[in-house]
Design an enzyme around this catalytic site. Structure first.
Site, PDB file in Angstrom:
ATOM      1  N   HIS A  76     -24.957 -54.141 -11.350  1.00 41.96           N
ATOM      2  CA  HIS A  76     -24.238 -55.386 -11.056  1.00 41.96           C
ATOM      3  C   HIS A  76     -23.356 -55.257  -9.819  1.00 41.96           C
ATOM      4  O   HIS A  76     -22.405 -56.019  -9.664  1.00 41.96           O
ATOM      5  CB  HIS A  76     -23.447 -55.820 -12.293  1.00 41.96           C
ATOM      6  CG  HIS A  76     -24.345 -56.042 -13.470  1.00 41.96           C
ATOM      7  ND1 HIS A  76     -25.126 -57.163 -13.603  1.00 41.96           N
ATOM      8  CD2 HIS A  76     -24.641 -55.241 -14.523  1.00 41.96           C
ATOM      9  CE1 HIS A  76     -25.855 -57.069 -14.705  1.00 41.96           C
ATOM     10  NE2 HIS A  76     -25.573 -55.907 -15.280  1.00 41.96           N
ATOM     11  N   LYS A  83      -9.393 -36.718 -13.682  1.00 42.48           N
ATOM     12  CA  LYS A  83      -9.083 -35.294 -13.492  1.00 42.48           C
ATOM     13  C   LYS A  83      -9.496 -34.846 -12.103  1.00 42.48           C
ATOM     14  O   LYS A  83      -8.749 -34.184 -11.402  1.00 42.48           O
ATOM     15  CB  LYS A  83      -9.836 -34.509 -14.569  1.00 42.48           C
ATOM     16  CG  LYS A  83      -9.166 -33.326 -15.139  1.00 42.48           C
ATOM     17  CD  LYS A  83      -8.140 -33.583 -16.203  1.00 42.48           C
ATOM     18  CE  LYS A  83      -7.119 -34.629 -15.884  1.00 42.48           C
ATOM     19  NZ  LYS A  83      -6.263 -35.025 -16.935  1.00 42.48           N
ATOM     20  N   TRP A 138      12.239 -35.627  -6.867  1.00 46.82           N
ATOM     21  CA  TRP A 138      10.978 -36.313  -6.588  1.00 46.82           C
ATOM     22  C   TRP A 138      11.395 -37.647  -5.992  1.00 46.82           C
ATOM     23  O   TRP A 138      11.920 -38.512  -6.687  1.00 46.82           O
ATOM     24  CB  TRP A 138      10.203 -36.491  -7.894  1.00 46.82           C
ATOM     25  CG  TRP A 138       8.804 -36.945  -7.732  1.00 46.82           C
ATOM     26  CD1 TRP A 138       7.711 -36.164  -7.466  1.00 46.82           C
ATOM     27  CD2 TRP A 138       8.308 -38.285  -7.847  1.00 46.82           C
ATOM     28  NE1 TRP A 138       6.584 -36.946  -7.417  1.00 46.82           N
ATOM     29  CE2 TRP A 138       6.913 -38.254  -7.643  1.00 46.82           C
ATOM     30  CE3 TRP A 138       8.904 -39.524  -8.110  1.00 46.82           C
ATOM     31  CZ2 TRP A 138       6.107 -39.378  -7.684  1.00 46.82           C
ATOM     32  CZ3 TRP A 138       8.109 -40.659  -8.152  1.00 46.82           C
ATOM     33  CH2 TRP A 138       6.719 -40.572  -7.945  1.00 46.82           C
ATOM     34  N   ASN A 183      18.811 -37.743 -12.258  1.00 45.80           N
ATOM     35  CA  ASN A 183      17.418 -38.189 -12.492  1.00 45.80           C
ATOM     36  C   ASN A 183      17.484 -39.663 -12.828  1.00 45.80           C
ATOM     37  O   ASN A 183      18.387 -40.092 -13.543  1.00 45.80           O
ATOM     38  CB  ASN A 183      16.811 -37.525 -13.732  1.00 45.80           C
ATOM     39  CG  ASN A 183      16.465 -36.095 -13.496  1.00 45.80           C
ATOM     40  OD1 ASN A 183      16.679 -35.576 -12.411  1.00 45.80           O
ATOM     41  ND2 ASN A 183      15.950 -35.454 -14.530  1.00 45.80           N
ATOM     42  N   GLY A 184      16.472 -40.413 -12.394  1.00 48.01           N
ATOM     43  CA  GLY A 184      16.419 -41.828 -12.755  1.00 48.01           C
ATOM     44  C   GLY A 184      16.623 -42.704 -11.535  1.00 48.01           C
ATOM     45  O   GLY A 184      16.549 -42.243 -10.389  1.00 48.01           O
ATOM     46  N   LYS A 241       4.767 -34.630 -13.372  1.00 49.13           N
ATOM     47  CA  LYS A 241       4.243 -34.416 -14.712  1.00 49.13           C
ATOM     48  C   LYS A 241       4.655 -35.536 -15.654  1.00 49.13           C
ATOM     49  O   LYS A 241       3.869 -36.023 -16.442  1.00 49.13           O
ATOM     50  CB  LYS A 241       4.724 -33.061 -15.246  1.00 49.13           C
ATOM     51  CG  LYS A 241       4.239 -32.738 -16.660  1.00 49.13           C
ATOM     52  CD  LYS A 241       2.746 -32.513 -16.684  1.00 49.13           C
ATOM     53  CE  LYS A 241       2.203 -32.234 -18.066  1.00 49.13           C
ATOM     54  NZ  LYS A 241       0.744 -32.428 -18.131  1.00 49.13           N
ATOM     55  N   CYS A 289      12.118 -35.812 -11.201  1.00 50.21           N
ATOM     56  CA  CYS A 289      13.218 -34.883 -10.951  1.00 50.21           C
ATOM     57  C   CYS A 289      13.507 -34.022 -12.171  1.00 50.21           C
ATOM     58  O   CYS A 289      13.210 -34.409 -13.296  1.00 50.21           O
ATOM     59  CB  CYS A 289      14.489 -35.656 -10.626  1.00 50.21           C
ATOM     60  SG  CYS A 289      14.296 -36.897  -9.360  1.00 50.21           S
ATOM     61  N   GLU A 326      -7.242 -36.421  -9.286  1.00 52.19           N
ATOM     62  CA  GLU A 326      -5.843 -36.016  -9.150  1.00 52.19           C
ATOM     63  C   GLU A 326      -5.669 -34.610  -8.619  1.00 52.19           C
ATOM     64  O   GLU A 326      -4.683 -34.337  -7.950  1.00 52.19           O
ATOM     65  CB  GLU A 326      -5.052 -36.230 -10.453  1.00 52.19           C
ATOM     66  CG  GLU A 326      -5.344 -35.296 -11.576  1.00 52.19           C
ATOM     67  CD  GLU A 326      -4.401 -35.516 -12.771  1.00 52.19           C
ATOM     68  OE1 GLU A 326      -4.877 -35.409 -13.891  1.00 52.19           O
ATOM     69  OE2 GLU A 326      -3.203 -35.774 -12.570  1.00 52.19           O
ATOM     70  N   ARG A 341       7.145 -30.458 -13.184  1.00 57.40           N
ATOM     71  CA  ARG A 341       7.384 -31.895 -13.298  1.00 57.40           C
ATOM     72  C   ARG A 341       7.058 -32.626 -11.994  1.00 57.40           C
ATOM     73  O   ARG A 341       6.928 -33.837 -11.975  1.00 57.40           O
ATOM     74  CB  ARG A 341       8.854 -32.144 -13.663  1.00 57.40           C
ATOM     75  CG  ARG A 341       9.231 -31.613 -15.034  1.00 57.40           C
ATOM     76  CD  ARG A 341      10.733 -31.540 -15.207  1.00 57.40           C
ATOM     77  NE  ARG A 341      11.362 -32.831 -15.286  1.00 57.40           N
ATOM     78  CZ  ARG A 341      11.626 -33.495 -16.414  1.00 57.40           C
ATOM     79  NH1 ARG A 341      11.320 -32.947 -17.561  1.00 57.40           N
ATOM     80  NH2 ARG A 341      12.209 -34.664 -16.401  1.00 57.40           N
ATOM     81  N   GLU A 379     -11.847 -40.117 -18.063  1.00 55.31           N
ATOM     82  CA  GLU A 379     -10.942 -38.987 -17.980  1.00 55.31           C
ATOM     83  C   GLU A 379     -11.476 -37.950 -16.979  1.00 55.31           C
ATOM     84  O   GLU A 379     -10.724 -37.390 -16.189  1.00 55.31           O
ATOM     85  CB  GLU A 379     -10.751 -38.378 -19.381  1.00 55.31           C
ATOM     86  CG  GLU A 379      -9.891 -37.150 -19.451  1.00 55.31           C
ATOM     87  CD  GLU A 379      -8.507 -37.307 -18.847  1.00 55.31           C
ATOM     88  OE1 GLU A 379      -8.087 -38.425 -18.525  1.00 55.31           O
ATOM     89  OE2 GLU A 379      -7.856 -36.262 -18.659  1.00 55.31           O
TER      90      GLU A 379
HETATM   91  O1  M6R Z   1       3.446 -37.916 -20.658  1.00 56.83           O
HETATM   92  P1  M6R Z   1       2.417 -38.993 -20.775  1.00 56.83           P
HETATM   93  O2  M6R Z   1       1.255 -38.575 -21.628  1.00 56.83           O
HETATM   94  O3  M6R Z   1       2.967 -40.303 -21.208  1.00 56.83           O
HETATM   95  O4  M6R Z   1       1.856 -39.184 -19.301  1.00 56.83           O
HETATM   96  C1  M6R Z   1       0.948 -40.199 -19.010  1.00 56.83           C
HETATM   97  C2  M6R Z   1       0.275 -39.946 -17.688  1.00 56.83           C
HETATM   98  O5  M6R Z   1       1.205 -39.918 -16.656  1.00 56.83           O
HETATM   99  C3  M6R Z   1      -0.503 -38.631 -17.688  1.00 56.83           C
HETATM  100  O6  M6R Z   1      -1.428 -38.583 -18.728  1.00 56.83           O
HETATM  101  C4  M6R Z   1      -1.256 -38.424 -16.357  1.00 56.83           C
HETATM  102  O7  M6R Z   1      -2.241 -39.398 -16.199  1.00 56.83           O
HETATM  103  C5  M6R Z   1      -1.843 -37.024 -16.306  1.00 56.83           C
HETATM  104  N1  M6R Z   1      -1.077 -36.202 -15.430  1.00 56.83           N
HETATM  105  C6  M6R Z   1      -3.229 -36.972 -15.812  1.00 56.83           C
HETATM  106  O8  M6R Z   1      -3.720 -35.676 -15.858  1.00 56.83           O
END
Ligand code: M6R
Length: 606
Positions: A502, A483, A75, A99-100, A601, A2, A486, A27, A479
């Site tokens: 394996h 990417k 969110w 938020n929270g 985010k 949020c 997501e 976000r 990574e």
């Molecule tokens: O803000 P942060 O780096 O702590 O966030 C950690 C993950 O949520 C973040 O890296 C997430 O995996 C990315 N959106 C991936 O692209």
């Protein structure tokens, strides 16, 4: 997660609030709303979906007219995304955005139902709005203090009381919130990007501080009503940094910003050709003394930690445990005095990483935060902080934050290796020099765009794919795979190439493309054998490797060649084609690249 905004001034509040909310869209959210004082009354407009839905709705029914208000992008956590569950919540007397997560909302709700309150939404937030109404005695600050002493969990709250139409109130615990300080106008924002267009000056609101904001005054008190004097902070981020600047997506822009971001992260930490971490306050003796290093983070930041592990162990011969923060916090880890806990986070607000940090501190470990957002919770709570100067990262898919995190890991590894006498001063200087040259190589590596586009066009209809590599190439593949998942919504997994036999090789058919990464000289032959094995079973193979690597004809269906640097530094370049493949696949599939479904985010709740 949020986003909260607030405005008190002379401009049209609805316009400012919606504009500020648009800066928090990155976000992640599923509904939006605002509340504005119109002729002394609180008027609310809210609806499910993107901000455009809210804009359209207000075009149809008329936007609330006034100069004071609060806004929210939600969110969903408690209750599905819907008009009713959208924020603001409340009534004619008191209205809030939140938020929270309120952990004891069920008990609070039960209490309020007993007092005759009726609830319309499924949210935890509505219980706070009603509790404020219940305790309201004409004094907003007293009421807020009473309420925060009865709720548990995390919250950032923006609050309007109908009796105070020139005021917006705020309070927070474990969820970030800032006050933007303007001239004759003030703002609330979950982060600086919300109000960067209007002012760069801001106050950080600390735990359980209660803020009373008008156009010309900001009063902050603690839970005992003691006034608090704050130091004004100034954002270094440029307002344009949070705009697309001609790129189709923030992600593409941020991929292009990596060269500069790495330069800004590394250069200030190199003095006379050697790493310099004096800003953290950590002495060389202390650094050399750590028994065990833990690197804890989530998602992409954890993958940066994996690269850190390989490099630190190889150069500094010091054991590193990398852990996922949500696992670390609950597995009673062996961390204690004499250990160093490094937490990595772009946002500095990730709930699990914060909890891991708190656990490490509690157990007596020294803590170092590698964080991008200045003044964020993790940056403030760690013993030492090293800021990655990447500027705002807006796209949910992290790219430049990853590159700066691994750059910081490299420099840290060089320093540690040197102070532990695992490498000589000359070797350390050589590594540092090569790292300083990486930004230029990153720029050259961006030339692979066309190749990546072509590979993306081949992946478009895949249901699933595998990323394989060995050593640092494996760390990097993790990574690459995340990417792709997501933003393209294609399932993928990264596998240590030697592990395929394996079990996982049974998945290989002509319908399972494989992206192979082979940059580590000592391992290339082994990876090539694995490539042959999957090719022999029908897989299409797309290989990322150095430009001079000699390969047999037909070894792969496409080869993306990147510039060559010392092999230990290859992940800094190799990340780029993997990011671009994910980017173009997402574009070709018509996805919302910067705001992938279901994602936020910054994950500020567990
Ligand atoms: O803000 P942060 O780096 O702590 O966030 C950690 C993950 O949520 C973040 O890296 C997430 O995996 C990315 N959106 C991936 O692209």
């Amino acid at each position: 997660m949020c986003g909260i905004v607030g405005y008190v001034g002379e401009q049209d509040a609805a316009d400012v609030l919606v504009d500020a909310l648009s800066k928090l869209e990155y976000r992640g959210y599923d509904s939006a709303g605002i509340a504005v004082f119109e002729d002394g009354e609180i008027k609310v407009e809210k609806c499910q979906g993107r901000l455009d839905n809210l804009r359209k709705k207000m075009e149809e029914v008329g936007k609330p007219e006034g100069c004071v208000g609060i806004g929210h992008t939600r969110w969903a956590t408690h209750g599905e995304p819907s008009d009713i569950n959208s924020h603001p919540h409340g009534n004619k007397r008191v209205t809030i955005v939140h938020n929270g997560i309120i952990e004891n909302y069920k008990e609070v709700k039960e209490f309020l139902v007993g007092k005759g309150y009726e609830f319309v939404s499924e949210t935890d937030t509505e219980t706070v709005a009603k509790l404020l109404d219940y305790y309201y005695d004409g004094n907003p600050v007293d009421t807020i203090i009473k309420v925060v002493s009865e709720i548990t969990g995390s919250y950032a709250l923006g609050i309007m009381f109908a009796d105070y139409p020139e005021h917006v109130y705020a309070v927070r615990k474990d969820s970030p919130m800032l006050i933007g300080v303007g001239k004759g106008e003030n703002f609330l924002g979950s982060d600086v990007t919300a109000f960067l267009k209007y002012t760069k000056d801001y106050y950080l609101i600390e735990q359980d501080e209660i803020c009373d904001i008008t156009a010309n005054a900001i009063k902050i008190v603690d839970i005992h009503k003691n006034p608090i004097k704050k130091e004004l902070q100034t954002a270094t981020w440029d307002v344009n940094a949070a705009e697309k600047g001609g790129y189709a997506h923030f992600m593409l822009k941020e991929i292009h910003e990596q060269s500069n971001a790495v330069k800004m992260t590394i250069s200030p930490r190199v003095k006379d050709g050697m790493p310099d971490f004096s800003e953290t306050g950590m002495t060389k003796e202390e650094l050399a003394s750590f028994r065990q290093i833990y690197i804890v983070a989530c998602g992409t930041a954890m993958h940066a930690g994996m690269v850190g592990k390989y490099v630190i162990e190889k150069l500094a011969r010091t054991s590193v445990i990398v852990d996922i923060a949500s696992e670390f916090r609950y597995r009673d880890p062996l961390i204690g005095e004499g250990d160093l806990l490094i937490v990595i986070s772009q946002s500095g607000e990730t709930a699990d990483t914060k909890a891991a940090l708190a656990l490490g501190k509690e157990r007596g470990a020294k803590t170092l935060a590698i964080v991008n957002v200045v003044g964020s919770s993790i940056a403030r709570e760690a013993d030492m902080v090293l800021y990655t100067n990447a500027g705002p990262e807006i796209s949910v898919a992290s790219t430049k934050a990853y590159s700066v995190q691994i750059a910081a890991m490299y420099l840290f590894a060089f320093e540690l290796a040197y102070v532990k006498k695992a490498i000589s001063e000359d070797e350390c200087r050589k590594y540092v020099k090569e790292l300083l040259e990486i930004p230029d190589y990153i720029t050259h590596t961006l030339d692979v765009k066309k190749d990546c586009q072509q590979v993306a066009s081949k992946l478009l209809n895949a249901d699933s794919l595998l990323y394989i590599g060995r050593g640092l190439d494996y760390a990097l593949s993790m990574e690459g795979s995340l990417k792709l998942k997501e933003i393209s919504y294609i399932h993928s997994e990264s596998y240590a190439a030697g592990e395929l036999k394996h079990g996982t090789i049974s998945l290989i058919t002509e319908h399972m493309p494989v992206i192979a990464v082979a940059t580590q000289k000592a391992l290339i032959e082994k990876t090539v054998s694995n490539i042959k094995e999957v090719k022999a079973r029908g897989a299409k193979v797309y290989l990322v490797c150095g430009e001079s690597l000699q390969l047999e004809e037909g070894i792969a269906d496409a080869i993306i060649r990147i510039p060559e640097v010392d092999e230990i530094l290859m992940p800094t370049l190799c990340a780029i084609p993997l990011q671009l493949i994910a980017y173009y696949t997402s574009v070709l599939r018509g996805n919302d690249v910067d705001k992938p479904r279901n994602l936020a985010k910054s994950v500020t709740v567990e």
